[in-house]
Design an enzyme around this catalytic site. Structure first.
Site, PDB file in Angstrom:
ATOM      1  N   TYR A  24      46.882  98.125  50.904  1.00 15.62           N
ATOM      2  CA  TYR A  24      48.354  98.086  50.804  1.00 15.62           C
ATOM      3  C   TYR A  24      48.945  99.496  50.848  1.00 15.62           C
ATOM      4  CZ  TYR A  24      52.888  98.154  48.439  1.00 15.62           C
ATOM      5  OH  TYR A  24      54.203  98.407  48.115  1.00 15.62           O
TER       6      TYR A  24
ATOM      7  N   THR B  55      56.794 103.221  48.315  1.00 17.35           N
ATOM      8  CA  THR B  55      56.215 103.057  46.980  1.00 17.35           C
ATOM      9  C   THR B  55      55.539 104.334  46.488  1.00 17.35           C
ATOM     10  OG1 THR B  55      54.330 101.973  45.892  1.00 17.35           O
ATOM     11  CG2 THR B  55      54.243 102.035  48.240  1.00 17.35           C
ATOM     12  N   ASP B  56      55.409 104.455  45.179  1.00 19.85           N
ATOM     13  CA  ASP B  56      54.680 105.602  44.608  1.00 19.85           C
ATOM     14  C   ASP B  56      53.172 105.494  44.870  1.00 19.85           C
ATOM     15  OD1 ASP B  56      54.098 103.488  42.852  1.00 19.85           O
ATOM     16  OD2 ASP B  56      54.701 104.568  41.027  1.00 19.85           O
ATOM     17  N   GLU B  57      52.708 104.277  45.269  1.00 21.58           N
ATOM     18  CA  GLU B  57      51.260 104.074  45.415  1.00 21.58           C
ATOM     19  C   GLU B  57      50.670 104.905  46.551  1.00 21.58           C
ATOM     20  OE1 GLU B  57      49.932 100.046  44.830  1.00 21.58           O
ATOM     21  OE2 GLU B  57      51.731  99.558  43.704  1.00 21.58           O
TER      22      GLU B  57
ATOM     23  N   LYS C 239      51.344 101.346  53.688  1.00 16.68           N
ATOM     24  CA  LYS C 239      52.670 101.906  53.377  1.00 16.68           C
ATOM     25  C   LYS C 239      52.704 103.395  53.726  1.00 16.68           C
ATOM     26  CE  LYS C 239      55.854 100.265  51.716  1.00 16.68           C
ATOM     27  NZ  LYS C 239      57.014  99.566  52.341  1.00 16.68           N
TER      28      LYS C 239
END
Ligand code: NAD
Ligand code: TYD
Length: 359
Positions: free
Chosen positions: A163, A137-139, A167
């Site tokens: 989260y 993810t970009d997060e 990741k």
């Protein structure tokens, strides 16, 4: 030939499996083995269109179950693993981070260990063809200021939620297994997805479902947080393209250059519902918008620079935000049975029934 997909009963994984099995890009006879733990987010109803299909085998299990994963490698000898399995909801990670560490970090580690053993057992030709594609993810890149350039693959990791931290940890493990053990890995970091089979705890499906139920549409804080939205089928096409032609060891950011503040998304969903399924009283669904207390540590802005995947692999999204959101709202209106089963939890009862028979 076979590919092993993990988390293929969730939102993106099920879209990927459906497209793979039903699309014309499926290599002749190439089957999918789909390993999924069926957490609250896993829903076998998502896979109904391919029920009984020869090219799809569903296996109920955990990526962290080493004996199971090993047996799947021995039995199916996949030429690739695509790892979607994860806990994926930021708000849940704030309330209870443990499952996120268990699956996203420890689970990915166990999966990588079994991939490493399997890879070592392959002959040179099969090793050459093998890929482990990690879906991220970009997060992991953290939060941008309003004038900052979009995230490139070289952006430093600054995860802010449990989260995104979990990741980020899994991305680092995947990277290390390439550098240390020579695993042929590929990593994709994608922006926010939306589309069919999206669990209605996430922004867009929650707004559609709440609007239809006459409930409030809860917008966190001032609603000015920016996300970069990509239609899920475009994410799936990017993953197929990276699997096919991505350079081993590389990271590819995936996005559609569609940055929008949350409040704009919610207003657009309301306008589409006003058009496609107007309220009985003739008023707009926008009346149901309700600003609520902000999410702790809420990232202000995500934006993906997708130049690398466009330049190196020639990938581009097929949908604009406008075409994608229209399809999405229409899908939810046409699939009320799916929504009802998710909301009532009866999709889980059905699973229990199904699995108690199968043992
Ligand atoms: P999801 O929560 O809808 O689905 C996750 C799936 O993984 C579920 O079917 C669940 O049962 C399964 N799962 C969970 N733990 C497991 C375990 N230990 N073993 C096997 N299966 C397990 O998530 P999603 O939105 O489809 O996201 C899929 C992947 O894509 C995740 O890795 C996520 O981080 C990543 N991603 C998501 C988005 C997005 O906008 N949703 C964007 C970029 C990247
Ligand atoms: P979400 O769909 O949970 O994805 P993520 O947090 O991974 O980006 O949320 C998208 C944006 O919408 C995020 O800025 C939080 C906001 N949001 C709301 O304003 N209200 C809601 O009820 C939800 C679920 C999210």
């Amino acid at each position: 030939m076979t590919i092993l997909v993990t988390g293929g009963a969730g939102f993106i994984g099920s879209n990927f499996v459906l497209d793979w099995v039903l699309g014309d890009h499926l290599q002749e006879g190439e089957a999918v083995v789909n390993l999924d733990k069926l957490t609250y987010a896993g829903n076998l109803e998502n896979l109904k269109p391919i029920e009984g299909h020869d090219a799809h085998t569903f296996v109920h299990g955990d990526i962290g179950d080493r004996a199971l994963v090993k047996s799947l490698f021995e039995q199916y000898k996949p030429r690739a693993v695509i790892n979607f399995a994860a806990e994926s909801h930021v708000d849940r990670s704030i309330h209870g981070p443990e499952d996120f560490i268990e699956t996203n970090v420890v689970g990915t580690f166990h999966l990588l260990e079994e991939v490493r053993a399997y890879f070592a057992s392959l002959g040179a030709l099969d090793q050459n063809a093998f890929r482990f594609l990690h879906v991220s993810t970009d997060e992991v890149y953290g939060s941008l200021g309003s004038d900052d350039p979009a995230f490139t693959e070289g952006h430093r990791y600054e995860p802010n939620s449990p989260y995104s931290a979990s990741k980020a940890a899994s991305d680092h493990l995947v990277r290390a297994y390439h550098h240390t053990y020579g695993l042929p890995i590929l990593t994709t970091n994608c922006s926010n997805n939306y589309g069919p089979y999206h669990f209605p705890e996430k922004l867009i499906p929650l707004m559609i479902v709440n609007a239809q139920a006459g409930k409030n549409l809860p917008v966190y804080g001032d609603g000015q947080q920016v996300r970069d939205w990509l239609y899920v089928k475009d994410h799936c096409s990017a993953i197929r393209r990276v699997l096919e032609a991505g350079r081993v060891g590389e990271v590819y950011n995936v996005g559609g250059w569609n940055e929008k503040p949350n409040i704009e998304i919610v207003r657009r969903v309301c306008a589409l519902l006003d058009e496609m399924n107007p309220r009985a009283d003739g008023k707009s669904y926008a009346q149901q918008i309700n600003f609520v207390t902000d999410r702790p540590g809420h990232d202000r802005r995500y934006a993906i620079d997708a130049s690398k995947i466009e330049r190196e692999l020639g990938w581009k999204p097929a949908e604009t935000f406008e075409t994608g959101i229209r399809k999405t709202v229409a899908w939810y209106l046409e699939h009320r049975g799916w929504v009802d089963n998710v909301l009532s939890g009866s999709y889980r009862d059905w699973l229990e029934k199904n699995y108690s028979v199968r043992g």
